[in-house]
Design a protein around this motif. Structure first.
Motif, PDB file in Angstrom:
ATOM      1  N   LEU A 132      45.792  39.181  33.426  1.00 12.09           N
ATOM      2  CA  LEU A 132      46.960  39.997  33.114  1.00 12.09           C
ATOM      3  C   LEU A 132      46.572  41.427  32.772  1.00 12.09           C
ATOM      4  CD1 LEU A 132      49.047  37.500  30.948  1.00 12.09           C
ATOM      5  CD2 LEU A 132      49.397  38.115  33.335  1.00 12.09           C
ATOM      6  N   ALA A 133      45.431  41.597  32.100  1.00 10.37           N
ATOM      7  CA  ALA A 133      45.024  42.934  31.666  1.00 10.37           C
ATOM      8  C   ALA A 133      44.739  43.859  32.836  1.00 10.37           C
ATOM      9  CB  ALA A 133      43.785  42.829  30.774  1.00 10.37           C
ATOM     10  N   ALA A 134      44.440  43.288  34.011  1.00  9.18           N
ATOM     11  CA  ALA A 134      44.012  44.109  35.145  1.00  9.18           C
ATOM     12  C   ALA A 134      45.122  44.379  36.147  1.00  9.18           C
ATOM     13  CB  ALA A 134      42.850  43.421  35.858  1.00  9.18           C
ATOM     14  N   LEU A 135      46.316  43.863  35.927  1.00  9.12           N
ATOM     15  CA  LEU A 135      47.348  43.991  36.949  1.00  9.12           C
ATOM     16  C   LEU A 135      47.739  45.448  37.191  1.00  9.12           C
ATOM     17  CD1 LEU A 135      48.743  41.924  38.725  1.00  9.12           C
ATOM     18  CD2 LEU A 135      50.730  42.072  37.244  1.00  9.12           C
ATOM     19  N   GLY A 136      47.650  46.288  36.157  1.00  5.96           N
ATOM     20  CA  GLY A 136      47.967  47.700  36.328  1.00  5.96           C
ATOM     21  C   GLY A 136      47.019  48.427  37.260  1.00  5.96           C
ATOM     22  N   LEU A 137      45.902  47.784  37.616  1.00  6.91           N
ATOM     23  CA  LEU A 137      44.946  48.414  38.525  1.00  6.91           C
ATOM     24  C   LEU A 137      45.451  48.446  39.959  1.00  6.91           C
ATOM     25  CD1 LEU A 137      41.538  47.022  37.204  1.00  6.91           C
ATOM     26  CD2 LEU A 137      42.697  49.161  36.637  1.00  6.91           C
ATOM     27  N   VAL A 138      46.657  47.963  40.205  1.00  7.12           N
ATOM     28  CA  VAL A 138      47.249  48.091  41.530  1.00  7.12           C
ATOM     29  C   VAL A 138      47.299  49.560  41.952  1.00  7.12           C
ATOM     30  CG1 VAL A 138      49.612  48.201  40.657  1.00  7.12           C
ATOM     31  CG2 VAL A 138      49.200  47.370  42.957  1.00  7.12           C
ATOM     32  N   PHE A 139      47.302  50.495  40.968  1.00  5.35           N
ATOM     33  CA  PHE A 139      47.350  51.924  41.278  1.00  5.35           C
ATOM     34  C   PHE A 139      45.968  52.576  41.258  1.00  5.35           C
ATOM     35  CE2 PHE A 139      51.607  50.925  39.696  1.00  5.35           C
ATOM     36  CZ  PHE A 139      52.363  51.392  40.764  1.00  5.35           C
ATOM     37  N   HIS A 140      44.907  51.787  41.044  1.00  5.70           N
ATOM     38  CA  HIS A 140      43.550  52.340  41.072  1.00  5.70           C
ATOM     39  C   HIS A 140      43.192  52.748  42.504  1.00  5.70           C
ATOM     40  CE1 HIS A 140      39.148  52.528  40.756  1.00  5.70           C
ATOM     41  NE2 HIS A 140      39.346  52.724  39.454  1.00  5.70           N
ATOM     42  N   PRO A 141      42.371  53.788  42.672  1.00  7.59           N
ATOM     43  CA  PRO A 141      42.001  54.216  44.036  1.00  7.59           C
ATOM     44  C   PRO A 141      41.435  53.093  44.896  1.00  7.59           C
ATOM     45  CG  PRO A 141      41.265  55.832  42.426  1.00  7.59           C
ATOM     46  CD  PRO A 141      41.813  54.686  41.642  1.00  7.59           C
ATOM     47  N   TYR A 142      40.770  52.106  44.293  1.00  9.86           N
ATOM     48  CA  TYR A 142      40.187  51.019  45.073  1.00  9.86           C
ATOM     49  C   TYR A 142      41.254  50.127  45.706  1.00  9.86           C
ATOM     50  CZ  TYR A 142      35.539  51.959  43.079  1.00  9.86           C
ATOM     51  OH  TYR A 142      34.349  52.528  42.717  1.00  9.86           O
ATOM     52  N   TYR A 143      42.424  50.039  45.071  1.00 14.41           N
ATOM     53  CA  TYR A 143      43.425  49.063  45.510  1.00 14.41           C
ATOM     54  C   TYR A 143      44.723  49.691  46.019  1.00 14.41           C
ATOM     55  CZ  TYR A 143      40.416  45.777  43.026  1.00 14.41           C
ATOM     56  OH  TYR A 143      39.345  45.034  42.618  1.00 14.41           O
ATOM     57  N   GLN A 144      44.968  50.952  45.700  1.00 15.82           N
ATOM     58  CA  GLN A 144      46.275  51.530  45.989  1.00 15.82           C
ATOM     59  C   GLN A 144      46.619  51.478  47.468  1.00 15.82           C
ATOM     60  OE1 GLN A 144      47.768  55.889  45.435  1.00 15.82           O
ATOM     61  NE2 GLN A 144      47.675  54.975  43.397  1.00 15.82           N
ATOM     62  N   ASN A 145      45.630  51.675  48.333  1.00  6.39           N
ATOM     63  CA  ASN A 145      45.908  51.682  49.769  1.00  6.39           C
ATOM     64  C   ASN A 145      46.133  50.284  50.343  1.00  6.39           C
ATOM     65  OD1 ASN A 145      45.787  54.467  49.994  1.00  6.39           O
ATOM     66  ND2 ASN A 145      43.574  54.469  50.361  1.00  6.39           N
ATOM     67  N   ASP A 146      45.948  49.247  49.518  1.00  4.52           N
ATOM     68  CA  ASP A 146      46.262  47.888  49.971  1.00  4.52           C
ATOM     69  C   ASP A 146      47.770  47.630  49.957  1.00  4.52           C
ATOM     70  OD1 ASP A 146      43.573  47.566  50.106  1.00  4.52           O
ATOM     71  OD2 ASP A 146      43.428  45.988  48.590  1.00  4.52           O
ATOM     72  N   PHE A 147      48.535  48.589  49.409  1.00  6.69           N
ATOM     73  CA  PHE A 147      49.969  48.386  49.211  1.00  6.69           C
ATOM     74  C   PHE A 147      50.765  49.511  49.857  1.00  6.69           C
ATOM     75  CE2 PHE A 147      47.813  46.182  45.839  1.00  6.69           C
ATOM     76  CZ  PHE A 147      48.546  45.028  45.644  1.00  6.69           C
ATOM     77  N   ARG A 148      51.947  49.170  50.329  1.00  5.79           N
ATOM     78  CA  ARG A 148      52.929  50.176  50.720  1.00  5.79           C
ATOM     79  C   ARG A 148      53.726  50.540  49.475  1.00  5.79           C
ATOM     80  NH1 ARG A 148      52.994  46.820  55.326  1.00  5.79           N
ATOM     81  NH2 ARG A 148      52.401  47.943  57.220  1.00  5.79           N
ATOM     82  N   MET A 149      53.871  51.823  49.228  1.00  3.11           N
ATOM     83  CA  MET A 149      54.533  52.303  48.018  1.00  3.11           C
ATOM     84  C   MET A 149      55.788  53.096  48.388  1.00  3.11           C
ATOM     85  SD  MET A 149      52.342  51.574  45.385  1.00  3.11           S
ATOM     86  CE  MET A 149      50.601  51.136  45.157  1.00  3.11           C
ATOM     87  N   GLU A 150      56.811  52.961  47.569  1.00  6.52           N
ATOM     88  CA  GLU A 150      58.058  53.707  47.755  1.00  6.52           C
ATOM     89  C   GLU A 150      58.567  54.144  46.387  1.00  6.52           C
ATOM     90  OE1 GLU A 150      62.755  52.895  48.922  1.00  6.52           O
ATOM     91  OE2 GLU A 150      61.264  51.289  49.078  1.00  6.52           O
TER      92      GLU A 150
END
Length: 580
Positions: free
Chosen positions: A417-435
């Motif tokens: 749970l503590a790491a879920l905010g890392l969705v916006f980290h440079p390593y992971y951000q491009n794994d997602f489509r953002m709007e």
């Protein structure tokens, strides 16, 4: 408190929290930014009401899980001028009463009236002032042919909730059968205002208008009822013909009678239709022909299900309900993502290791959110975040005393749970489509509302489910609220992009609220999880985990202070109409 466009409620409002079980009641006002704080609420279930000039009464149910931290409720008020058809809900039933209602409904549907009476009498002791309870008691007495008692209960249900459609239909049908047509008409009109496709109500209303000699109103209702009348269509055609005759319109009457004979030659109504055709040359005689009442059984017509749907077992899915945003405020997605990336990188840099006290409450839920079983545990919680290779982190958790999946009846242990905010980290951000959906408000702070969804053209590496000695990657979608001042993640919710039937996961919903924690020794403020709610439907059963975090320590050096009230320094929030 927020209005429908997401803006804080301006003006005055009264917030009332109370418990029918314990008698506790507290009443407070709101602040200039639309917030209200109610202190010293013991653990338990409560009902909440909000009254504000120009808005409909808000009513809901909340659960206080702990008296050692803050519990939040997000309230959206609906203007009184909003379109009709959206009725304010009555006070919700507590889970125990809701389960009793389900048993009473099942007995009524099986026509087991002895069992239904026993269940409803118990339910009436639990919630005597609930409109659905009185409605069902009315249906029971209709089935028992005890019309006086049925009428009393149905009238009480409508006093408690004037727009209770099922009670309107049942009482309207009862009054119709008792030939109290003038009293039945407004009730049946109320049913049709909420459900224009209810042809039984329309037929009764047309017949009632006819009996009251309001023939033009009867004609309009009959013509609207015909398309959905099914097997009762011949009787409606016969009544429509008689209505035309009463209006002095013999030719339209002839057309309806011939239509009846042509389309339904074997129906019992054809005999009356032929007799009426023979009298068409004598309009007064034809118009005076007796009109039988529509065959109505109010206990059959009235739906057994109450008009108010039971509470959900889990929050609405990400794409089921899009939270409101402020109109006219442009959002620069690249700028928001740059700020969120920077904050996620800072978090990893400072948060190599931290500890906290973690309290978890586990529940097994029924399909309406009622708790069937509960248990609770508390741990010392240690998290280590480290980079194991370029572009990939390892998040390791330890709980003391040691926790394992067998601890819970669900056999599921939540981690990461503590790491879920890392969705916006440079390593992971491009794994997602953002709007960017626009500017919203979270925890009283202006926040950019970002919807994200995992890309199918990238390998899923962010979230996994371990089952059958195997790692099963999961695809996520979600929504985050990112501070418009500092770009910290304030709140985050996720769903699975699709179910995972091969491991028995039908649905999952996770929501996390973050809080600022200042560590004086290092002069740093980090936004860390304050609470997390995890809902999962696994192998047909529904579970809810509620995690609460407190007493943070960084590098095992210093205790974090209570949450601060201001964001970290940053640019001012954008004014409406300006570019962020």
């Amino acid at each position: 408190m927020r209005t429908q466009n997401g803006a804080p409620l301006a003006g005055e409002a009264i917030v009332r929290i109370f418990s029918n079980m314990t008698g506790l009641e507290k009443v407070v006002g709101i602040t200039s930014v639309g917030d209200a704080e109610v202190a010293s609420i013991p653990i338990g279930e409560y009902q909440i009401e909000v009254r504000a000039p120009g808005f409909r009464l808000f009513q809901d149910q909340i659960t206080v899980w702990t008296d050692e931290s803050t519990n939040y409720a997000h309230i959206e008020l609906v203007p009184e001028s909003a379109a009709s058809g959206e009725f304010a809900a009555p006070v919700l039933l507590a889970p125990k009463a809701r389960r009793e209602m389900e048993k009473a409904l099942a007995a009524l549907e099986k026509n087991d009236l002895k069992e239904a009476r026993s269940r409803l009498e118990k339910l009436a002791r639990l919630a005597p002032g609930h409109p659905d309870v009185n409605y069902l008691l009315g249906i029971l007495h209709l089935k028992l042919a005890e019309t006086d008692a049925a009428r009393a209960y149905l009238e009480k249900a409508l006093r408690l909730q004037p727009n209770h459609v099922s009670a309107q239909l049942a009482l309207g049908g009862l009054l119709y059968t008792q030939q109290e047509f003038a009293a039945a008409i407004p009730l049946l009109e109320g049913v049709l205002a909420a459900d224009s496709q209810n042809w039984e109500a329309r037929w009764m209303l047309a017949s009632a208008y006819f009996q009251q000699q309001e023939y033009e109103a009867a004609r309009r209702q009959l013509e609207q009822a015909l398309p959905a009348s099914g097997e009762q269509r011949p009787l409606l055609l016969l009544l429509l013909a008689r209505t035309h005759l009463a209006l002095g319109q013999p030719e339209p009457a002839r057309q309806q009678l011939e239509r009846l004979l042509r389309e339904h030659p074997q129906h019992a109504a054809t005999s009356a239709a032929r007799q009426l055709l023979e009298t068409l040359g004598h309009v007064e005689l034809a118009a005076a022909a007796s009109v039988p009442l529509a065959p109505v059984r109010p206990e059959r017509i009235a739906p057994l299900r109450p008009s108010v749907e039971p509470r959900r077992w889990a929050p609405p899915a990400i794409d089921e309900l899009r939270p409101p945003t402020v109109a006219g405020v442009p959002c620069s997605l690249p700028e928001v993502l740059r700020g969120a990336r920077r904050r996620a990188s800072e978090l990893v840099h400072h948060l190599e290791r931290f500890t906290a006290t973690e309290q978890v409450r586990f529940e097994q839920l029924d399909e309406y959110g009622g708790s069937k079983y509960q248990m609770e545990h508390q741990w010392d919680y240690l998290v280590t975040i480290r980079q194991i290779q370029p572009g990939r982190f390892s998040v390791e958790e330890m709980r003391d005393p040691e926790a394992s999946p067998s601890l819970w009846p669900s056999q599921i242990l939540t981690r990461g749970l503590a790491a879920l905010g890392l969705v916006f980290h440079p390593y992971y951000q491009n794994d997602f489509r953002m709007e960017c959906e626009g500017l919203s408000v979270s925890e009283g702070r202006p926040a950019w509302q970002i919807r994200f969804e995992q890309r199918r053209d990238r390998p899923p590496r962010f979230r996994s489910f371990y089952a059958k000695s195997k790692r099963w990657p999961l695809l996520l979608k979600g929504r985050a609220w990112i501070s418009a001042n500092s770009f910290h993640v304030l709140r985050l919710e996720t769903n699975l992009l699709e179910p995972a039937p091969e491991i028995g996961v039908q649905h999952e919903h996770l929501r996390i609220r973050y809080q600022p924690v200042r560590f004086r020794h290092r002069n740093v403020e980090l936004w860390l999880p304050a609470e997390a709610d995890f809902y999962i439907q696994y192998k047909g059963r529904r579970y809810h985990y509620r995690h609460l975090f407190r007493d943070y320590l960084l590098f095992s050096v210093e205790i974090g202070t209570p949450p601060s009230t201001e964001d970290a320094p940053g640019p001012s929030p954008p004014a409406p109409g300006s570019h962020p």
